[in-house]
Design a protein around this motif. Sequence first.
Motif, PDB file in Angstrom:
ATOM      1  N   LEU A  92       5.707 -10.589 -17.526  1.00 41.04           N
ATOM      2  CA  LEU A  92       6.307  -9.491 -16.770  1.00 41.04           C
ATOM      3  C   LEU A  92       7.042  -8.528 -17.688  1.00 41.04           C
ATOM      4  O   LEU A  92       7.041  -7.317 -17.479  1.00 41.04           O
ATOM      5  N   LEU A  93       7.690  -9.076 -18.723  1.00 43.26           N
ATOM      6  CA  LEU A  93       8.476  -8.241 -19.622  1.00 43.26           C
ATOM      7  C   LEU A  93       7.597  -7.317 -20.450  1.00 43.26           C
ATOM      8  O   LEU A  93       8.064  -6.270 -20.926  1.00 43.26           O
ATOM      9  N   ALA A  94       6.321  -7.704 -20.637  1.00 41.15           N
ATOM     10  CA  ALA A  94       5.416  -6.881 -21.442  1.00 41.15           C
ATOM     11  C   ALA A  94       4.739  -5.784 -20.625  1.00 41.15           C
ATOM     12  O   ALA A  94       4.037  -4.941 -21.198  1.00 41.15           O
ATOM     13  N   LEU A  95       4.943  -5.804 -19.312  1.00 49.18           N
ATOM     14  CA  LEU A  95       4.301  -4.795 -18.471  1.00 49.18           C
ATOM     15  C   LEU A  95       4.936  -3.427 -18.692  1.00 49.18           C
ATOM     16  O   LEU A  95       6.151  -3.314 -18.893  1.00 49.18           O
ATOM     17  N   PRO A  96       4.141  -2.352 -18.632  1.00 47.09           N
ATOM     18  CA  PRO A  96       4.728  -1.007 -18.662  1.00 47.09           C
ATOM     19  C   PRO A  96       5.622  -0.804 -17.443  1.00 47.09           C
ATOM     20  O   PRO A  96       5.359  -1.363 -16.370  1.00 47.09           O
ATOM     21  N   PRO A  97       6.696  -0.029 -17.573  1.00 47.41           N
ATOM     22  CA  PRO A  97       7.609   0.175 -16.440  1.00 47.41           C
ATOM     23  C   PRO A  97       6.918   0.728 -15.195  1.00 47.41           C
ATOM     24  O   PRO A  97       7.268   0.353 -14.077  1.00 47.41           O
ATOM     25  N   VAL A  98       5.930   1.587 -15.389  1.00 49.82           N
ATOM     26  CA  VAL A  98       5.228   2.163 -14.239  1.00 49.82           C
ATOM     27  C   VAL A  98       4.457   1.088 -13.485  1.00 49.82           C
ATOM     28  O   VAL A  98       4.487   1.028 -12.250  1.00 49.82           O
ATOM     29  N   THR A  99       3.779   0.211 -14.223  1.00 53.76           N
ATOM     30  CA  THR A  99       3.019  -0.869 -13.583  1.00 53.76           C
ATOM     31  C   THR A  99       3.949  -1.845 -12.874  1.00 53.76           C
ATOM     32  O   THR A  99       3.663  -2.289 -11.754  1.00 53.76           O
ATOM     33  N   LEU A 100       5.062  -2.172 -13.505  1.00 51.96           N
ATOM     34  CA  LEU A 100       6.013  -3.105 -12.893  1.00 51.96           C
ATOM     35  C   LEU A 100       6.621  -2.510 -11.621  1.00 51.96           C
ATOM     36  O   LEU A 100       6.716  -3.193 -10.588  1.00 51.96           O
ATOM     37  N   ALA A 101       7.013  -1.231 -11.674  1.00 49.56           N
ATOM     38  CA  ALA A 101       7.577  -0.577 -10.488  1.00 49.56           C
ATOM     39  C   ALA A 101       6.542  -0.472  -9.376  1.00 49.56           C
ATOM     40  O   ALA A 101       6.856  -0.689  -8.193  1.00 49.56           O
ATOM     41  N   SER A 102       5.299  -0.183  -9.742  1.00 50.07           N
ATOM     42  CA  SER A 102       4.244  -0.082  -8.733  1.00 50.07           C
ATOM     43  C   SER A 102       3.959  -1.427  -8.085  1.00 50.07           C
ATOM     44  O   SER A 102       3.739  -1.514  -6.874  1.00 50.07           O
ATOM     45  N   ARG A 103       4.014  -2.485  -8.886  1.00 49.26           N
ATOM     46  CA  ARG A 103       3.799  -3.824  -8.334  1.00 49.26           C
ATOM     47  C   ARG A 103       4.889  -4.182  -7.327  1.00 49.26           C
ATOM     48  O   ARG A 103       4.603  -4.696  -6.247  1.00 49.26           O
ATOM     49  N   VAL A 104       6.145  -3.886  -7.666  1.00 48.00           N
ATOM     50  CA  VAL A 104       7.260  -4.175  -6.762  1.00 48.00           C
ATOM     51  C   VAL A 104       7.128  -3.368  -5.470  1.00 48.00           C
ATOM     52  O   VAL A 104       7.300  -3.889  -4.356  1.00 48.00           O
ATOM     53  N   LEU A 105       6.813  -2.076  -5.591  1.00 44.60           N
ATOM     54  CA  LEU A 105       6.701  -1.220  -4.414  1.00 44.60           C
ATOM     55  C   LEU A 105       5.551  -1.663  -3.503  1.00 44.60           C
ATOM     56  O   LEU A 105       5.678  -1.630  -2.273  1.00 44.60           O
ATOM     57  N   MET A 106       4.439  -2.092  -4.082  1.00 44.60           N
ATOM     58  CA  MET A 106       3.322  -2.545  -3.262  1.00 44.60           C
ATOM     59  C   MET A 106       3.660  -3.844  -2.535  1.00 44.60           C
ATOM     60  O   MET A 106       3.257  -4.036  -1.383  1.00 44.60           O
ATOM     61  N   CYS A 107       4.411  -4.728  -3.181  1.00 42.91           N
ATOM     62  CA  CYS A 107       4.848  -5.957  -2.505  1.00 42.91           C
ATOM     63  C   CYS A 107       5.794  -5.624  -1.353  1.00 42.91           C
ATOM     64  O   CYS A 107       5.707  -6.216  -0.268  1.00 42.91           O
ATOM     65  N   VAL A 108       6.698  -4.668  -1.583  1.00 42.35           N
ATOM     66  CA  VAL A 108       7.592  -4.221  -0.509  1.00 42.35           C
ATOM     67  C   VAL A 108       6.781  -3.606   0.627  1.00 42.35           C
ATOM     68  O   VAL A 108       7.079  -3.820   1.812  1.00 42.35           O
ATOM     69  N   SER A 109       5.743  -2.859   0.279  1.00 36.45           N
ATOM     70  CA  SER A 109       4.895  -2.232   1.299  1.00 36.45           C
ATOM     71  C   SER A 109       4.221  -3.268   2.185  1.00 36.45           C
ATOM     72  O   SER A 109       4.226  -3.147   3.416  1.00 36.45           O
ATOM     73  N   VAL A 110       3.639  -4.289   1.579  1.00 38.95           N
ATOM     74  CA  VAL A 110       2.946  -5.324   2.362  1.00 38.95           C
ATOM     75  C   VAL A 110       3.942  -6.096   3.232  1.00 38.95           C
ATOM     76  O   VAL A 110       3.671  -6.373   4.406  1.00 38.95           O
ATOM     77  N   ALA A 111       5.104  -6.434   2.676  1.00 42.62           N
ATOM     78  CA  ALA A 111       6.105  -7.191   3.440  1.00 42.62           C
ATOM     79  C   ALA A 111       6.626  -6.378   4.624  1.00 42.62           C
ATOM     80  O   ALA A 111       6.687  -6.875   5.761  1.00 42.62           O
ATOM     81  N   SER A 112       6.996  -5.134   4.384  1.00 39.05           N
ATOM     82  CA  SER A 112       7.500  -4.292   5.476  1.00 39.05           C
ATOM     83  C   SER A 112       6.403  -3.988   6.485  1.00 39.05           C
ATOM     84  O   SER A 112       6.667  -3.896   7.692  1.00 39.05           O
ATOM     85  N   GLY A 113       5.170  -3.859   6.021  1.00 36.27           N
ATOM     86  CA  GLY A 113       4.060  -3.630   6.945  1.00 36.27           C
ATOM     87  C   GLY A 113       3.824  -4.813   7.870  1.00 36.27           C
ATOM     88  O   GLY A 113       3.583  -4.640   9.071  1.00 36.27           O
ATOM     89  N   LEU A 114       3.898  -6.021   7.320  1.00 34.15           N
ATOM     90  CA  LEU A 114       3.734  -7.211   8.152  1.00 34.15           C
ATOM     91  C   LEU A 114       4.830  -7.303   9.207  1.00 34.15           C
ATOM     92  O   LEU A 114       4.563  -7.566  10.388  1.00 34.15           O
ATOM     93  N   LEU A 115       6.069  -7.083   8.783  1.00 34.08           N
ATOM     94  CA  LEU A 115       7.183  -7.122   9.735  1.00 34.08           C
ATOM     95  C   LEU A 115       7.052  -6.011  10.777  1.00 34.08           C
ATOM     96  O   LEU A 115       7.345  -6.221  11.959  1.00 34.08           O
ATOM     97  N   GLY A 116       6.620  -4.836  10.334  1.00 35.35           N
ATOM     98  CA  GLY A 116       6.484  -3.719  11.260  1.00 35.35           C
ATOM     99  C   GLY A 116       5.406  -3.941  12.291  1.00 35.35           C
ATOM    100  O   GLY A 116       5.607  -3.684  13.484  1.00 35.35           O
ATOM    101  N   VAL A 117       4.236  -4.411  11.862  1.00 39.05           N
ATOM    102  CA  VAL A 117       3.144  -4.668  12.805  1.00 39.05           C
ATOM    103  C   VAL A 117       3.531  -5.771  13.779  1.00 39.05           C
ATOM    104  O   VAL A 117       3.256  -5.692  14.984  1.00 39.05           O
TER     105      VAL A 117
END
Length: 220
Positions: free
Chosen positions: A70-95
Motif C-alpha cells: 500500500l505504501l508503494a502505491l501512487p497517491p492518486v491510485t490509493l485515494a481512488s481505491r479508498v473513494l471507490m470502496c466508500v462508493s460501494v459501501a454507501s451504495g449498498l447502504l443506500g439501496v
Amino acid sequence: MVLLTPKVVQRASLFVSFGGLVATFVTMLLPLWKTMNSDLNEMENWYEGLWHMCIFTEEVGLHCKAFESLLALPPVTLASRVLMCVSVASGLLGVGSAFFGLDDVAASPDRRRTKRVLLILGGVLIWVSGVTTLAPVSLIAYVMVAEFWDESLPDAMPRWEYGEAMFSAWFSGLLLVVGGTFIFVAVCMGDHEARQRTEMFTLAHEQRTKTQNYLKTELL
C-alpha cells in the motif's frame, strides 16, 4: 402523466441505482483503468487498475499481478481505491435503505413517516455513492492527461491512455447520481399526493358538514 406515480418512480430509481452499484463494483475490480502500448514492442499491451497490473502478450496471454504494498502505491491510485470502496459501501447502504422505504414494502400506516425518512436517507447515500465514483475516475483522467502532455518526458517514452473501465466508471457514477436524484423526486411526488388527499378529505368534510347544517335548518 398518470403512469408517473410515486411508486413507479421509486421502482425505476431503485432499479437504476442498483444497476449503477453493480457496475461500480465490477469496475472497481477491473484492471482496465489504464492501457499502454509501447512502440518498441507492439506485441505487448499493459493494463493497470486499482488493484492489479497486467500485461497481455500473444504468446502468454493475459498475466496479472496484484500490487504488493500500500505504501508503494501512487497517491492518486490509493485515494481512488479508498473513494471507490466508500462508493460501494454507501451504495449498498443506500439501496438497502431505499428498498425498505418503498411504498410496495408492507408497513403499518403509522410507519409512513419512517418510510419517507428511509427513502430520503437512501437517496442521499446513493447520491454520495455516485459522487465518490465520479471523483476518482475524473482525478485519474486529469493526471493521465497532464502526464500525456508533459513536455519534460521524452517523446519515445510510452504514455498511459484511457482504459475501458474508466468509461464504465463514468457511466455507473452517472447512473447512481440519476437514481439518487429521482428518489428525491419520488419523495416530493408522494408529499404532493399526500397534501392533495388531505385537502380533498378536508373539502369533503366541510361540504358534508355544510349539508348537515343545511338539512337541520330546513327541518327547523
